[in-house]
Design a protein around this motif. Structure first.
Motif, mmCIF file in Angstrom:
data_model
loop_
_atom_site.group_PDB
_atom_site.id
_atom_site.type_symbol
_atom_site.label_atom_id
_atom_site.label_comp_id
_atom_site.label_asym_id
_atom_site.label_seq_id
_atom_site.Cartn_x
_atom_site.Cartn_y
_atom_site.Cartn_z
ATOM 1 N N SER A 16 0.831 -1.198 0.000
ATOM 2 C CA SER A 16 0.000 0.000 0.000
ATOM 3 C C SER A 16 0.864 1.246 0.000
ATOM 4 O O SER A 16 2.028 1.215 0.425
ATOM 5 N N GLU A 142 -11.262 3.105 9.025
ATOM 6 C CA GLU A 142 -11.284 4.183 10.016
ATOM 7 C C GLU A 142 -12.715 4.398 10.524
ATOM 8 O O GLU A 142 -13.639 3.736 10.083
ATOM 9 N N ARG A 178 6.562 -3.628 5.014
ATOM 10 C CA ARG A 178 6.194 -3.947 6.380
ATOM 11 C C ARG A 178 6.536 -5.409 6.621
ATOM 12 O O ARG A 178 6.832 -6.139 5.669
HETATM 13 C C1 LIG Z 1 -10.611 -4.263 5.756
HETATM 14 C C2 LIG Z 1 -9.371 -3.478 6.045
HETATM 15 C C3 LIG Z 1 -9.456 -2.291 6.737
HETATM 16 C C4 LIG Z 1 -8.328 -1.548 7.042
HETATM 17 N N1 LIG Z 1 -8.456 -0.391 7.727
HETATM 18 C C5 LIG Z 1 -7.356 0.318 8.065
HETATM 19 C C6 LIG Z 1 -7.479 1.516 8.800
HETATM 20 O O1 LIG Z 1 -8.572 1.945 9.127
HETATM 21 N N2 LIG Z 1 -6.343 2.171 9.126
HETATM 22 C C7 LIG Z 1 -5.099 1.715 8.770
HETATM 23 O O2 LIG Z 1 -4.092 2.329 9.103
HETATM 24 N N3 LIG Z 1 -4.955 0.583 8.067
HETATM 25 C C8 LIG Z 1 -6.053 -0.120 7.699
HETATM 26 N N4 LIG Z 1 -5.926 -1.267 6.966
HETATM 27 C C9 LIG Z 1 -4.599 -1.727 6.613
HETATM 28 C C10 LIG Z 1 -4.055 -0.931 5.465
HETATM 29 O O3 LIG Z 1 -4.703 -1.312 4.272
HETATM 30 C C11 LIG Z 1 -2.575 -1.161 5.420
HETATM 31 O O4 LIG Z 1 -1.991 -0.060 4.866
HETATM 32 C C12 LIG Z 1 -2.208 -2.378 4.705
HETATM 33 O O5 LIG Z 1 -2.619 -3.519 5.384
HETATM 34 C C13 LIG Z 1 -0.745 -2.416 4.363
HETATM 35 O O6 LIG Z 1 -0.510 -3.618 3.758
HETATM 36 P P1 LIG Z 1 0.042 -3.751 2.288
HETATM 37 O O7 LIG Z 1 1.253 -2.906 2.202
HETATM 38 O O8 LIG Z 1 0.309 -5.218 2.158
HETATM 39 O O9 LIG Z 1 -1.001 -3.318 1.311
HETATM 40 C C14 LIG Z 1 -7.047 -2.006 6.625
HETATM 41 C C15 LIG Z 1 -6.961 -3.202 5.903
HETATM 42 C C16 LIG Z 1 -8.105 -3.928 5.612
HETATM 43 C C17 LIG Z 1 -7.971 -5.214 4.843
#
Ligand SMILES: Cc1cc2nc3c(=O)[nH]c(=O)nc-3n(C[C@H](O)[C@H](O)[C@H](O)COP(=O)(O)O)c2cc1C
Length: 192
Positions: A16, A142, A178
């Motif tokens: 992300s 959030e 991460r």
């Molecule tokens: C359903 C869902 C809701 C999420 N809500 C949040 C959130 O509210 N705040 C946050 O910081 N990350 C949240 N995340 C995690 C972010 O998407 C995060 O940046 C992500 O897991 C990073 O992983 P990646 O680098 O593999 O994409 C959420 C993930 C999922 C699957």
């Protein structure tokens, strides 16, 4: 399909885009339409399409942010300025935000759980689609995802849920990775 080194490399390194690295431009309307078509191409037991999209551009995001500030002030008249500032900007931290809405519900044959998981697949597919077009995404929920007043403002029916707000823009740099799961600890072999 022949093996694709590019696709494998993407899948192995995808991540992300943290908001501080999220910049202009976002996808134009035609590209976003293409992205959503890719996002909607997911496993979907029963072909129910138990999800839908709401596009929130920066201008609409700013108006939604102003609404969040009103709510935050109503809930806590002493809310600090930093929190209010964060709420004001919550839906305009990227050029565009797509709300992935789950429409899962009771069905004679398809368990609701499976419909919910399909919405999760849509969220991840949208991140992949954004990357395929040279953009990046950040999937968050959030507090607004769980506040009925915000859901009403977005036009969600009583049974609908926010699977995620997927913010999309152009990354200014690749984020540090991460920690990823220790694969050996999550894979086992069923021995019969
Ligand atoms: C359903 C869902 C809701 C999420 N809500 C949040 C959130 O509210 N705040 C946050 O910081 N990350 C949240 N995340 C995690 C972010 O998407 C995060 O940046 C992500 O897991 C990073 O992983 P990646 O680098 O593999 O994409 C959420 C993930 C999922 C699957």
């Amino acid at each position: 399909m022949p093996a694709s080194a590019d696709l494998i490399a993407h899948l192995k390194t995808r991540r992300s885009v943290p908001f501080p690295l999220m910049a202009e431009p976002g996808p134009d309307a035609a590209t976003l339409t293409d992205m959503l078509a890719i996002a909607a191409r997911v496993p979907d037991h029963g072909k129910l399409a138990p999800w839908r999209f709401i596009i929130i551009d920066r201008a609409a995001g700013a108006r939604l942010g102003a609404f969040l500030v009103e709510l935050a002030k109503a809930d806590d008249p002493a809310a600090d300025a930093k929190k209010l500032e964060a709420d004001a900007a919550r839906f305009s931290r990227a050029p565009v935000c797509v709300a992935v809405v789950s429409r899962a519900g009771p069905h004679v044959k398809i368990p609701e759980w499976e419909q919910l998981m399909s919405a999760g697949a849509v969220g991840l597919n949208l991140l992949h689609a954004a990357a395929a077009f040279g953009f990046g995404g950040n999937w968050v929920t959030e507090w607004p995802a769980y506040d009925r007043r915000v859901l009403d403002r977005l036009g969600l029916a009583a049974a609908e849920k926010i699977a995620g707000f997927v913010h999309i823009g152009t990354p200014t740099a690749k984020a540090e990775d991460r920690v990823r799961p220790d694969m050996a600890s999550i894979i086992s072999h069923f021995e019969g």
